[in-house]
Structure formats: structure tokens, C-alpha cells
Enzyme design. Sequence first.
Site, mmCIF file in Angstrom:
data_model
loop_
_atom_site.group_PDB
_atom_site.id
_atom_site.type_symbol
_atom_site.label_atom_id
_atom_site.label_comp_id
_atom_site.label_asym_id
_atom_site.label_seq_id
_atom_site.Cartn_x
_atom_site.Cartn_y
_atom_site.Cartn_z
ATOM 1 N N GLU A 444 -9.182 19.307 -106.652
ATOM 2 C CA GLU A 444 -8.002 19.219 -105.787
ATOM 3 C C GLU A 444 -7.072 20.420 -105.906
ATOM 4 O OE1 GLU A 444 -6.733 15.169 -106.902
ATOM 5 O OE2 GLU A 444 -7.630 14.518 -105.040
ATOM 6 N N GLU A 511 -16.078 11.642 -106.089
ATOM 7 C CA GLU A 511 -15.348 10.436 -106.480
ATOM 8 C C GLU A 511 -15.567 9.417 -105.384
ATOM 9 O OE1 GLU A 511 -11.166 11.180 -107.431
ATOM 10 O OE2 GLU A 511 -11.731 13.103 -108.315
HETATM 11 C C1 GAL Z 1 -8.458 11.653 -106.676
HETATM 12 C C2 GAL Z 1 -8.273 12.543 -107.889
HETATM 13 C C3 GAL Z 1 -8.329 11.774 -109.179
HETATM 14 C C4 GAL Z 1 -7.467 10.557 -109.080
HETATM 15 C C5 GAL Z 1 -7.914 9.698 -107.936
HETATM 16 C C6 GAL Z 1 -7.017 8.516 -107.709
HETATM 17 O O1 GAL Z 1 -7.819 12.192 -105.588
HETATM 18 O O2 GAL Z 1 -9.218 13.567 -107.928
HETATM 19 O O3 GAL Z 1 -7.918 12.606 -110.209
HETATM 20 O O4 GAL Z 1 -6.157 10.964 -108.851
HETATM 21 O O5 GAL Z 1 -7.854 10.425 -106.748
HETATM 22 O O6 GAL Z 1 -7.028 7.642 -108.757
HETATM 23 MG MG MG Z 2 -5.060 14.879 -108.154
#
Ligand code: GAL
Ligand code: MG
Length: 991
Positions: A444, A511
Site C-alpha cells: 500500500e 489479501e
Molecule cells: C489492507 C492492508 C492490511 C490491513 C487490512 C485491513 O488494506 O494491507 O495491512 O490494513 O487492509 O485489516
Molecule cells: Mg495499510
Amino acid sequence: MNSPELKWLSDTSVFEVNRLPAHSDHTYYATMEEARREEAMDWRYSLNGSWKFHYAANVESRPQSFYEMDTDCSGWDTIQVPGHIQLQGYGKPQYVNTMYPWDGISPVRPPEIPQDSNPVGSYVKTFTKPEKMKGQPLFISFQGVESALYVWLNGQFVGYSEDSFTPAEFDLTSFVTDGENKLAVEVYQRSTGSWLEDQDFWRFSGIFRDVYLYTMPEVHISDLKVRTELDESFETGVLHVDAETEADLHFILENRNGQVVAEGASPLTIKRPHLWSAESPYLYQLFIQVRNSSGELVEVIPQKVGFRRFEMKNKIMHLNGKRIVFKGVNRHEFNCRSGRAITKEDMIWDIKTMKQNNINAVRTSHYPNQTEWYNLCDEYGLYVIDEMNLETHGSWQKMGKVDTAWTIPGNKPEWQDIVLDRAKSMYERDKNHPSILIWSCGNESHAGEVILNISKYFKQQDPSRLVHYEGVFYDREYNATSDMESRMYAKPADIEEYLFSDPDKPYISCEYIHAMGNSLGGMYKYTDLEEKYPMYQGGFIWDFIDQALVKKDRFGQEFLAYGGDFDDRPTDYNFCGNGIVTSDRKLSPKMQEVKFLYQNIKLFPDQKGVLVKNDQLFEGTEAYELGWTILKNGLPQQGNVADVQLNPLSEQYISLDIPHFEEPGEYAIHASLCLKEKTIWAEAGHEVAFGQYIYTIEQKAAEPAGNVTVVEGDVIIGVHGDDFHVLFSKASGTLISLQYAGSEMIAAPPYPLFWRARTDNDKGNQFAFKSSGWYTSSLVRKCTNVELTTGEHSAAIAFDYVLPISEAVQATVTYTVYGDGSVHVKNDYKGAGQLPDMPIHALSFKVPADYSQLDWYAMGPEENYEDRAKGARLCRFQNAASDNVSPYLAPQESGARTGVRFVKISNENKKGLAIHFINDPLTCTISPYTAFELENAAHHYELPPVHYTVVTVAGRQMGVGGDDSWGAPVHDEHRIHSENEMTFEFMVQPL
Ligand code: GAL
Ligand code: MG
């Protein structure tokens, strides 16, 4: 630069002063015997332990000359190293997600740093050069210090470094004395590095990883690069070792049994090498012997070597020639007491837990981990995306919207070197680990030239791995940064759309399925893509472990605290709890689903046998025993074990001697694959795969026997029978008493319930904003009609309700009491017009808390919901009502079971009542707390003392969802469309 300057902290061009070049993380010993034992290195001397410490809340108040020899620090406090400053009584930890922690406090923009809120930890450690190191050069290694440190020895400035998650090493030789030495380290929480470390985690500072002194023999290999090459047929493996040295090197390569398989100078060639994979993490042991100019052996480096080939072939990632699917998870280094200062035991628990639950890949979100983690991944077998320490989320995304007014690093050349330094420090340290398949350019941080150059750097250094970066999603001009299309929280339909678009790159979710609180609903929609699309190569669950910290409440009781609980502001509260394990390392009930959906071998039983599908790429099924059991109404009747011999990537139907039963009942055939022998990650007997088949032989239910007497009073209608009494109240508009053998079962009468305590996902998608009418309709209703119908052996009382949500909605609950004391409960609902989605269609009542022992025949054994029930099995299991309050950081709906055939609710004497399904299985939540009590508690300690067991019997409860926790709705088929008509029924019986 020999005198340290404060301005380095905010100067992007100064991120290290006198720091030694990054190098591979190998160990080295004096002799073969020592190298073979790989015990603590003689040439290292740990400085972990108690250090003298001073904490200053800001730069002005720090003790400026503490490093000088004549400043006496002996009266200072002591602090433990490694450890965070904020977890040892100084300052406070702060949890924030995207915004920078000083947002709204300090108006700075990069590279300036907050002046007034930059806590400084001044550390002093005295040491005497260990005997074994006398006469040798001396170095110091800080494995992790957040976020910037200045180092002095004996009053003289040694060096400076940033990057919290990679080592900072300095040469102490010219400063050290043979007497007592004073080591002084000043650690600043804020530096230019802090702009690059905006990860979603607790904000700490301090020396949080190991610190050690080290020396080296007269000839020493400070850096080596191990490369393995395999030919197309994987018949020949060639091992190259590059080391910059004049010395004469001799290599000995041993297999796992200690037999020498190759020896001599690099490269070494071996025939038919055992390949390394997560399924079979075969490691060879290499010894590198280093000799001085007179030919004496002066150094031996033990280095583990894995032969494997990872590559992109036809737009698909392949390991050792096979298409790979990542069954991954993101992992923060975390411990609920020590934060990111974790131990080897923590790591071993984590890796065993991952292996036991069929997880085969990990992304080191979002920074390089401790070296030990990669050793374990090599040894236990986990594919790694190694992510460099870079996140600038708050510089370009605000309140969920992209705003690039001051994005860093973007295309800003002044950030190039400082960012590249982080890439180098990771790459150089970690490059010899076979488990690492992919380098990640951080998380990010938007996209631009700077990160594109990072990707180029990795590729140029290392053609044997691929490069990952998700951020190009925000600027496709920089698409070349990433070798694969990687997204976060893309929904299954978006992923399919991408896969249909004839793309250039394979897809992974770096993710997905946001496991915050009661979540993970619909995960199967992602794993379903694995077979359908070759270019879908899996994903990484967000995330492994909750980040909650142990704290004491005002009564001295420990609890798991989240953002805000330390009076930390700004904060993002419980958004730090997204784990499939709790922060105190217990499996959350969500793991049941992960384990099932990530299975590498799948079992599809029927009445005659089982179809076994081996999705493993490299391994057969020899390590496992196939077991089967036939259960009748949840109770095992018969079972056996069988041998399975399947090649990798093959399937076979195995006929089994499963008996055929004639008697009516519900039958389940459970098939499971269990480890024959103990492995390093699980005991013998550990189940790796499960499948079930359910069938019914119908039986006509007999009418309950016995007669009832009805007494219709002015207010109360009583229905009485042999040893039971049931009372209904026209005033209360419901059943108010159920007495079995003289004991009152009803502590609070049943009413229709349409609300569940909001889950984190419900909150995130503002479900209640639309659906809160169901909340009020659960608290209040108007009974508009009571109707009594008497039959020969039964009496039925029907209550009609109107609800605040709409006068047009009809809800009727009909209780039919039979002569044996059983009460048939029928819930009819008729929607009308446009109504918001209904969370749950249920009836809820309380029994006294004495009745808290539960015996289920349902989908279980862990909590499950209709969109998260693939991993559940139909079985009998027992628990207590309190077990159904799952340890999510904030109390919420939890503990439900779908597919309920019956649940018995009893006291210590096994008395109580049972709920039985009729026609359709039920969804039940049996808990010490009502939906409203859970709804109103932000912490578990806010829940009231327990007086009741709350019985909630539902026809349906909507799914929990999980695509993300900030807006994604539950998938349509798992929502309850309340315009429709719905009915559910069940039977209450005395025990
Ligand atoms: C993503 C991020 C993670 C965490 C997650 C939300 O955007 O990469 O670090 O923030 O969202 O829990
Ligand atoms: Mg983040």
C-alpha cells in the site's frame, strides 16, 4: 560524518551512517563439528537482557550527553532488550491503520517529522569484550530497532541507521577497549523511516529484536549467495555458491541422512536431487570450508540448501514444473504480551498451526521478519512472499479515498535511495532461503518510478524468483512492477472478470477474506476458483493473528485490549483484530473453515466408498491412512481404515465395506485422512482431510401419547398433563411457563427475534443503517390476536404479532402442547412490500443458567454459519453455553450452529429440555447473553454476570460475510430477503 546530527531524522538522504553492508544471514563456526551441531556461535555474544534506560517524551527532554563516559547512568531504570518501550511502562502503544499516528496532532508533511511528539529512548549497556573475542575485530548487530538509532561506544559516535525490520550492523573495533565498554544507543520513534512504516499495526519503538556482538575468523565469508539450478527434466541439480573472497573454499554437500552427495569447488552437480517444496521440504546440508593462506581450516559455514525451480511458464507460476496454488495467510509478528518482539516458541506455534491447518504459504505482511522465521519456513515447508518494509498508506489514501496530493514515494527521486536501501537490506539478508518464492516491494504505497525501480532491482539481482506488488492497481502505468496481478479484497466476481479478460499475468489475492471478528463467510467462493481457472493461483487470508495486547481492567483482571484501550488517540479501535487465531494463540472457530477449504487432498464419500482426489503436486498419499465411520443419528456405528496409494495430481475411487443399514434414521459417512506417523508439525493421527456423505431412511413420526387438560382463565391459558404444566398469557402475548417435573424452564418468555448482535462485518457495511427496523421489531411487538384450538390429545395457542418495521408484516407463533409435555412451535412470517434484509428469523427465550450444558446433533463441532459451514461436519458434540461466546475482540454474534437436528440443554442432573427440528434443520445460538447484551458491549468485561442461558432457535440466520469488513455485503444467497414468506418449526421436549 563523524558527529551525529539530529536533522538526519528528517533527511531522506541520510538513512545510515557507517552501517555495514547488508549480507546473507548465515552462521559460521571454527570447526566442522561445531558447524554440524549449529549451536550458539562462539563468535557471537548476545547483549540481550537488562539495559539501563531513560525515556523522554520528546526530543528536547532527552539526556543529550548520556553517551559520554563521564555521564553516570547507573541510576537509570532498566529495560528488557529485546522489547518495545511502550510495553514496558513508558509512553503508550498506539493502534492506527492508514492515517499517520500524528494525524491531527502535528501538521507535518514528509519528510518533516513531528517535533513535539517524538519519544526518545536512551539505552546504555556496559560490556567487557568476551574472552574468546580478545584480539579480534568487534562488530555489533541490531536485528531490529524501531525506527531510528544512533550508536556510541565509549563516548564516540559509531553510526546511525533506519529501517525497523532489517539488521543494522556497525564496526566497533576502533572504539572498543579490553576493559569495560559503554555502549549507548539512542532510539527515536519518529524519523523519515516512519513515513515509510505506516503499516496497519500497533505503533511502538525501541530495540525489539536481538542485539549481539560478533567477530569473525582471520578469513571470513561475510556474504554468500546460494543458487540452485535444475534442468528441464529435474534430473540434474547444480549448486552455485558465490562468495566474494580470495580464500580457497571447499564445499561438502550432504543429504538428509548425512551422506556426502557432492564435494569440491562450486558449482556442485548432483543427479536426481530431492526437490524442495512445501509438501516435501527436503533440505540438503552444505558445509563451506574456508582456509587461510597456509591451508588451515579457519571457518565452516553450515548452509541449508533446497533445490527448487520457481518460474513463470505460459503466464502461470510453476514450482518444479507444476502449477502452484497458494493457500496462504498474511502474518504479522505478534505476541499479546510482547508485541512484535516474538520468540522462537511463538514462531514454532505459528508454523505448526499453519501446517496443521493446510496453509501452505505466508506473506510476511508487511516487513521482513526475524531470520528464524525463514529458517522455519525452509524446514517445515511454507512458500513465502517476503515483503520489504515499506508502507505509505496514509500519504495517498484518506478515509478510503485515493488522494495523491502528497503521495510518497511516487516519482520523487529524493525517496529512491532510502526505499532502495530497504529492498537491499531484505534481499541481501534473505536471499538464500528456498522457501522465499516471491519478493514483495512493500504494501500500500501507491505506484510510481521509485517502486518500479525496486522491482527492477529484485529482478536484476535474482532471476530465480518473481516480484510482487499490489499497488499498481492504483496506477496501471507501472504495471510492470509486478509479475503477477495481485489484488486485495477483490470479490470473487471481480476476480472472475479479470480471469475472463484474457490477461497477461496470473492472479493472486495478496489479501482476501477479511477475518475480523465473526467472519470468513463465503471463503469457498474463492477456493472454488482454484480448479476453474489455471491462472487463479490462490490467495493470502487477512490475517493470521489478532493484534491485541494484554492489559488490566480497573478491577485488575487481564483482558485483550485493542486500539483506544490505552487512551491512545487517534486510533482505529478493534480493526487490529482480524486473525484466524487469537492474540493469545488459540484457534478461532474460523479455522475450521480454513482447514477444510485449504485441503490438499479431498474426500468425497458415498454409501459404497470414497473418491479421493490428491491435489498435491509432488507427494503421493502414502503418509496417510484413510479412515471411515458410519454414524447413525450422529453416533458412530462402525468404521475401518484402508490404505490409499495415489500419485500426486490424481484421483481414485476406493471401494469400502461400508455396511448397509435398514432401520430408519439419518446416516452420515465420514471419511478422513490421517497422518500415519508423527511429523515435525503434527502428531500421528492428525487429520489432514475430511469428507462426509449424508442420507436418510425415512420414518413416520409417531404422535406423542397422553392427554392434556386445558384451563382457559381470564388472562392465562393453562395446558396441563402428566407431570408438566404449560401456561400462556394473553396479556404478555406468549408462552410464559414451561414446568417439567416441577421445574420452571422459562426465565424469560419466547418472542420472535429478528436481530443478531452485529458482527464486525455488519458494522463495516452499515447493515444496521438499513435494517435497524429489525432491531426494534425484536425489542417490541404488539400481540394482536390470541387463538386457542383444542384437539383430542393436544391444544394449540397461536399469537399474532405486528411489528414496528411495518404494520403489514405478519408474524405468528403457534404453540401446540401434546400429552407427553412436548411443545411444537411453529413460526410463520409473511413479509410485505419493500423491506430491508433480515438478520435472523428466530424465536428466543431464556432458561435459568443452571441449564447450560449442551449436547448437539448438528453441524459442528465449531461455530458455523450458512456461508461458513463447509468445514463443519454433522456430528454429536457437547459444550457449554459459555463456549459459544467466541473470543472476538469485541463481543458480537457468535457460537451459532447450522444444521441442528437437536440440541439438549441440561443442568448437572441431565434435566432440562431438548429442541428438535421438524422437516428442516435449524440454526441455533445458545449463549449466556442476549443479542442485545452482546450488541451493547465493546469488551467482554462489559457483559453482565450470567443468570440465564439464552436459547435462540432460528429457521435461518443470514451469513456472516467476509469479503471485507468495510462495506462488502453478505453474498445474496446468504441473505434473508424479508419480503418473502417464511416458516420454521421445532419441538421442545422435556429431558
Ligand atoms: C489492507 C492492508 C492490511 C490491513 C487490512 C485491513 O488494506 O494491507 O495491512 O490494513 O487492509 O485489516
Ligand atoms: Mg495499510
